[in-house]
Write a protein that holds these residues in place. Structure first.
Motif, mmCIF file in Angstrom:
data_model
loop_
_atom_site.group_PDB
_atom_site.id
_atom_site.type_symbol
_atom_site.label_atom_id
_atom_site.label_comp_id
_atom_site.label_asym_id
_atom_site.label_seq_id
_atom_site.Cartn_x
_atom_site.Cartn_y
_atom_site.Cartn_z
ATOM 1 N N ASP A 152 -38.344 8.985 0.456
ATOM 2 C CA ASP A 152 -39.717 8.510 0.295
ATOM 3 C C ASP A 152 -39.891 7.155 0.982
ATOM 4 N N GLU A 154 -41.839 4.721 0.392
ATOM 5 C CA GLU A 154 -42.056 3.569 -0.484
ATOM 6 C C GLU A 154 -40.822 3.207 -1.294
ATOM 7 N N THR A 155 -40.186 4.207 -1.882
ATOM 8 C CA THR A 155 -39.071 3.940 -2.796
ATOM 9 C C THR A 155 -37.701 3.984 -2.123
ATOM 10 N N ASP A 159 -36.683 12.455 -1.278
ATOM 11 C CA ASP A 159 -37.962 13.104 -1.569
ATOM 12 C C ASP A 159 -37.687 14.524 -2.056
ATOM 13 N N GLN A 162 -40.094 17.293 -1.008
ATOM 14 C CA GLN A 162 -39.893 17.714 0.373
ATOM 15 C C GLN A 162 -38.698 18.658 0.481
#
Length: 419
Positions: A152, A154-155, A159, A162
């Protein structure tokens, strides 16, 4: 290192002083600088003794009781001991300890389960995947159709949605979970669930965390994966080499994939050293060490963040830390060089989503680990000090020569091989 004081070292000094000088130079380098490469550690003197043993002389193609050479009665005992210790340590039905490296283990796992052209889902290289997870410069990317999943933006965490979407869309023959620079625990139960949903094998590449698994400081992939590939060095603190763990139903396929399909004769001195390391890893002292490795890594990550580094995922669950030095005015390659000049040895690594200076693939982050310095006896106080030293070098707050001397003093206070 103590090995240089052994009679064999004296023989080398007399017979080949040039090479002996090289070995002494490496001993000095290791003892006078900080080894922060996440994939490195200091083996015990007992492991070194096994590596330098007469077992190095023995040719032993095949497996115990079924060798292609005579005179294997003793080395058969050594390999059986290594296998049994590995099985007990990791609670695995079967262990193959012959792989020469982690990459060799992954190659054998693919050979056991896949055919050229099969689709494989694995963490993409820019997000921390290994060369054996689909690089076009590696056998994996040339022989198989790899589909990369990522983290991800942001983190920095994997994911999962995904992963599930790609698995449903591509229906891979195998899913690989594992990374060379992902600092958080892998959710093996999730990957098992997805693999079952699409009818795929699950291969865990646990080269980095397997030592933490042995010490109870990280969750084990063994109950979830069809095959677990690992190295015996890094946190596990054994000789450079690989191993494969699997269930009884895949044991014969895995063994045949190692020998005769991908490798020749086993390195019996290395296998004996692996047996020593497995024995050491089964002790309470090693469990305490593994937990201290993680505690040190967390303090180091917090210290780097406090000094201005952008630490990926906000910290770590393991022995390794990845960070972007851009806020301190350097890209990964430049930072690595300046830190090396100051006696702090670490690696560059890819950063997800181009999170580096300029956002280009050539601008990279830093990957460092606490396995080796923890073996030396360093603790949280030293980790905070190391973070400050790193930041000082990159900010030009202090002269590199002054930091180099401080690093040398710190390393000398915690010798890897006391006495």
């Amino acid at each position: 290192m103590p090995v240089t004081h052994a009679p064999e070292a004296d023989v080398l000094q007399r017979q080949d002083p040039e090479l002996a000088g090289i070995l002494l130079g490496e001993r000095e380098r290791q003892a006078s600088s900080l080894q922060l490469i996440a994939a490195e550690n200091f083996t015990s003197p007992a492991v070194l003794a096994a590596l330098g043993s007469p077992l190095a002389n023995k040719y032993a193609e095949g497996y115990p009781g079924a060798r292609h050479h005579g005179g294997c009665e003793i080395v058969d005992v050594a390999e059986r001991l290594a296998v049994e210790r590995a099985r007990a340590l990791f609670h695995a039905d079967h262990a193959n300890v012959q792989s020469h490296s982690g990459s060799s283990a992954v190659l054998a796992a693919y050979a056991a389960l896949l055919r050229p052209g099969d689709t494989v889902l694995a963490l993409g290289l820019p997000d921390g995947g290994h060369l054996t997870h689909g690089s076009r410069t590696n056998f994996s990317g040339r022989w198989f159709d790899f589909v990369p999943y990522g983290v991800d933006a942001e983190t920095g965490l994997i994911d999962h949605e995904q992963v599930r979407t790609l698995a449903r869309s591509h229906r891979p023959k195998a899913i690989v979970c594992g990374s060379i620079s992902y600092p958080r625990h892998i959710d093996h139960a999730f990957f098992r669930e997805v693999a079952d949903e699409v009818g795929a094998y699950l291969i865990a590449d646990a080269a980095h965390p397997i030592g933490l698994v042995a010490g109870g400081a990280a969750p084990s992939p063994v109950p979830y994966a069809d095959v677990v590939c690992a190295t015996t060095h890094k946190v596990l603190r054994g000789p450079r080499g690989g191993m494969i763990l699997c269930g009884a139903e895949l044991a014969e396929r895995v063994d045949r994939a190692v020998f005769p399909f991908t490798q020749g004769g086993a390195q019996m001195h290395t296998i004996a050293a692996k047996a020593v390391a497995f024995g050491e890893a089964a002790t309470p002292a090693f469990a305490a060490y593994a937990h201290q490795v993680v505690a040190n890594a967390r303090v180091l990550a917090a210290g780097l963040a406090a000094e201005g580094f952008a630490v990926t995922t906000g910290g770590t669950d393991t022995h390794l830390v990845t960070a972007d030095p851009a806020p301190l005015g350097a890209d990964g390659r430049t930072a690595r060089g300046r830190l090396a000049a100051a006696g702090m040895v670490l690696d560059c690594c890819a950063l997800p989503h181009g999170a580096a200076v300029g956002g280009t693939a050539a601008a990279r982050g830093l990957r460092l680990g606490t396995a080796a310095v923890t073996t030396q006896g360093m603790g949280e106080e030293e980790m905070t000090r190391i973070a400050k030293l790193m930041a000082g070098v990159l900010r030009d707050d202090v002269e590199v020569r002054a930091v180099r001397e401080e690093v040398r003093e710190l390393a000398r206070a915690f010798p890897p091989y006391p006495g």
